[in-house]
Design a protein around this motif. Structure first.
Motif: not given
Ligand code: ZN
Length: 405
Positions: A73, A75, A142, A243, A266, A318
């Motif tokens: 996960h 970004h 992502k 999420h 999360h 994350d």
């Protein structure tokens, strides 16, 4: 006739993370591991290694071999950073002050829209390089800072290009339903129309995404809107993830499970009913301690319930500019232990076996098993708990990707 291998790693300790091996970490001490055509062809106690021929033999000097790390996960592709906003927050500025001065997610959207493909690739490559050097061999990236078709596609193309440049496997996820773009303020439904009717069909047609994600939260989208996004994804046979339950309990987890989501991520505020639904659907819980740490949140995900219902727990960085500017997998594992209470073995499983499962790649990577891809990390440590113990990760492993050093 003796078997023929490409590479044989000898004098190694193996943390296989294979649940069929009953020792902690699935450990095999004094082991060896052989690779042929990019895959694990043999592993076990070195004393059982048959006579073989190999192109290359590597003496691991009792270092530990683990599966290559999986960060399921991130970004990671974005332009600019939010250090100024971080500073403002610590100088006492309120959320509104920051928003008024152009901060928050909108600032990253602006910067990402403005950056060229090459600029975006170069900024993101530095972060990826750091993660790879620290043992990551598979990484999810992502979209979600474009919030228009053109920029969402640019982000996904940059992510794919990074996978072609570096020795790392990249899984891309379309996260159009990340936030309401400035030009759609007050028109959430209209933006969801755009996501479902224009973005998902085009991105699916071009094969730019391996999965579809959303942000189910008061400040983003409600379950009814996410349901529409998931239905559109399903139409194009794209797996989903969400999420969910990060800042409040919205029922997103149950919705994700209903759509057979790969993962719900999360989960600080998930309830028992949501966890039961995850267990039934085989949805992985992805825990993101970096965001809790960076935002100074205190509500922790309910580990006891995940364990009680046998929900697999993955752990990820994350990596993002707003709530988790984090590129060190060792620190992710450390925080999973210190902040959430995972054991070091659970943390390592979370960044290998369960991370792979959260990406739908559980049969291909994530453990050391015969037939799996030879994505490995070789660590100069005395015990696998050290991978979660050191804060900030002092150990840089030797890295093997598809059997290649
Ligand atoms: Zn995220």
């Amino acid at each position: 006739m003796s078997p023929e291998f490409d590479t044989v790693f000898i004098n190694a300790n193996l943390a296989t993370l294979d649940p069929k091996i009953a020792t902690p970490y699935g450990a095999i001490k004094d082991g060896a591991l052989a690779v042929k055509a990019g895959r694990i062809a043999w592993l076990g106690q070195q004393s059982n290694l048959p006579a073989y021929r190999a192109k290359e033999e590597i003496d691991c000097r009792q270092h530990w071999i683990t599966p290559g790390l999986v960060d399921c996960h991130t970004h990671l592709v974005f332009a600019g950073n939010r250090a100024k906003e971080f500073e403002m927050r610590l100088q006492g500025a309120s959320y509104e002050d920051i928003a008024r001065s152009g901060g928050g997610i909108v600032s990253t959207v602006k910067a990402t829209r403005a950056a060229s493909h090459d600029r975006l690739r170069d900024e993101s490559a530095g972060r990826l390089q750091e993660m790879c050097a620290l043992g990551v061999t598979t990484l999810e990236i992502k979209s979600g800072y474009g919030l228009d078709l053109e920029t969402e596609m640019k982000m996904l193309k940059v992510a794919r290009a990074l996978g072609d440049t570096f020795d790392v496997r990249i899984q891309t996820t379309f996260l159009g339903a990340h936030a309401v773009p400035p030009e759609y303020q007050g028109r959430k439904e209209a933006y969801i129309d755009l996501v479902c009717n224009d973005m998902i069909p085009e991105i699916a047609r071009l094969g730019l995404a391996d999965a579809v994600d959303g942000f189910c939260e008061e400040i983003a989208f409600g379950p009814a809107q996410i349901r529409r996004v998931f239905a559109a994804a399903k139409k194009y046979s794209l797996p989903v993830k969400l999420h969910a339950e990060q800042l409040s309990s919205q029922g997103g987890t149950k919705l994700a499970a209903e759509f057979g989501a790969l993962s719900a991520d999360h989960l600080e505020y998930v309830d028992e009913e949501g966890i039961r639904a995850m267990a039934k659907a085989g949805t992985v819980a992805v825990l993101l301690p970096g965001a809790l740490y960076f935002l100074g949140e205190t509500q922790k995900p309910p580990l006891k319930l995940f364990r009680k219902y046998g929900v697999p727990m993955a752990v990820a960085s994350d990596c993002n500019p707003g709530s988790s500017p984090l590129t060190a997998p060792g620190l992710v594992m450390n925080m999973a232990c210190t902040l959430f209470g995972l054991t070091p073995e659970e943390a390592l499983a979370g960044m290998t076996r369960e991370g792979a499962r959260a990406l739908g790649l559980g049969d291909e990577i994530g453990t050391l098993e015969i037939g799996k891809r030879a994505d490995l990390a070789i660590w100069d440590i005395g015990h696998p708990a050290e991978l979660s113990y050191w804060m900030g990760q002092n150990t840089r492993p030797e890295r093997v990707f598809g059997g290649q050093m």
